[in-house]
Enzyme design. Structure first.
Site, PDB file in Angstrom:
ATOM      1  N   ASP A  50      -9.836   1.560   7.214  1.00  0.00           N
ATOM      2  CA  ASP A  50      -9.740   2.879   6.584  1.00  0.00           C
ATOM      3  C   ASP A  50     -10.634   3.890   7.280  1.00  0.00           C
ATOM      4  OD1 ASP A  50      -8.006   1.860   4.653  1.00  0.00           O
ATOM      5  OD2 ASP A  50      -9.586   1.604   3.151  1.00  0.00           O
ATOM      6  N   GLU A  70       0.835  -1.195   0.000  1.00  0.00           N
ATOM      7  CA  GLU A  70       0.000   0.000   0.000  1.00  0.00           C
ATOM      8  C   GLU A  70       0.871   1.246   0.000  1.00  0.00           C
ATOM      9  OE1 GLU A  70      -3.147   0.540   2.804  1.00  0.00           O
ATOM     10  OE2 GLU A  70      -4.222  -1.248   2.126  1.00  0.00           O
ATOM     11  N   HIS A 106      -5.045   0.735  -2.641  1.00  0.00           N
ATOM     12  CA  HIS A 106      -5.497  -0.626  -2.385  1.00  0.00           C
ATOM     13  C   HIS A 106      -4.926  -1.480  -3.507  1.00  0.00           C
ATOM     14  CE1 HIS A 106      -9.311   0.236   0.258  1.00  0.00           C
ATOM     15  NE2 HIS A 106      -8.172   0.503   0.879  1.00  0.00           N
ATOM     16  N   HIS A 133      -4.439   6.845  -0.063  1.00  0.00           N
ATOM     17  CA  HIS A 133      -3.718   5.585   0.033  1.00  0.00           C
ATOM     18  C   HIS A 133      -4.203   4.647  -1.071  1.00  0.00           C
ATOM     19  CE1 HIS A 133      -7.255   4.193   2.320  1.00  0.00           C
ATOM     20  NE2 HIS A 133      -6.837   2.956   2.051  1.00  0.00           N
TER      21      HIS A 133
END
Length: 161
Positions: free
Chosen positions: A100, A31, A89, A87
């Site tokens: 999250d 990630e 995935h 961020h």
């Protein structure tokens, strides 16, 4: 500089989105995690009230794996102009996980990008994890050389706080 006006977050600069997609691809299969920083729309030549996301701030000490990314929040600099987070995935799922949602408390917009990290492989969410619209804006990004104008003594002082 007026950063947070009544107009809220208007959108994300095209170059900033492109940077985040490329960084996520380079970090894959782990990630990618960063904080979104904003600039007043009027400082970018827009005749609108609000903030445009212009930067991604990556915090030193961030660790990541294919399942998660963890930020050492004590290393987030004061006055970072953060308006949210971003961020990736690596599995390509473009919706927030339960984990999250626990991190969406800081900021007004949170972006998730997913593999294969193409232009349509991202979504924006509000602090409650609900999808929200975030326009991609073609603006000239400011040269923010002052952000990088520091030396080891500045870093040491920041770590002591």
């Amino acid at each position: 500089m007026r950063l947070f006006r009544s107009g809220g977050v208007l959108g994300i600069a095209d170059d900033t989105l492109e940077f985040a997609l490329e960084a996520s691809d380079e970090t894959h299969p782990n990630e990618y995690m960063g904080f979104l920083r904003g600039t007043d729309a009027r400082d970018l030549g827009l005749d609108r009230d609000g903030t445009v996301i212009t930067d991604v701030l990556v915090i030193p000490g961030t660790t990541s794996s294919p399942e998660s990314a963890t930020v050492r929040e004590n290393l987030i600099p004061n006055g970072s102009r953060a308006v949210g987070s971003i961020h990736s995935h690596p599995n390509g799922v473009l919706r927030p996980s339960n984990q999250d949602l626990t991190t969406f408390h800081a900021g007004s917009v949170h972006v998730i990008v997913g593999a294969p990290y193409e232009r349509d492989c991202w979504r924006a969410f509000d602090p409650d994890g609900e999808p929200t619209e975030l326009d991609v804006l073609d603006v000239d990004l400011p040269d923010d050389d002052a952000f990088f104008d520091f030396d080891q003594s500045d870093i040491d002082a920041e770590l002591r706080e």
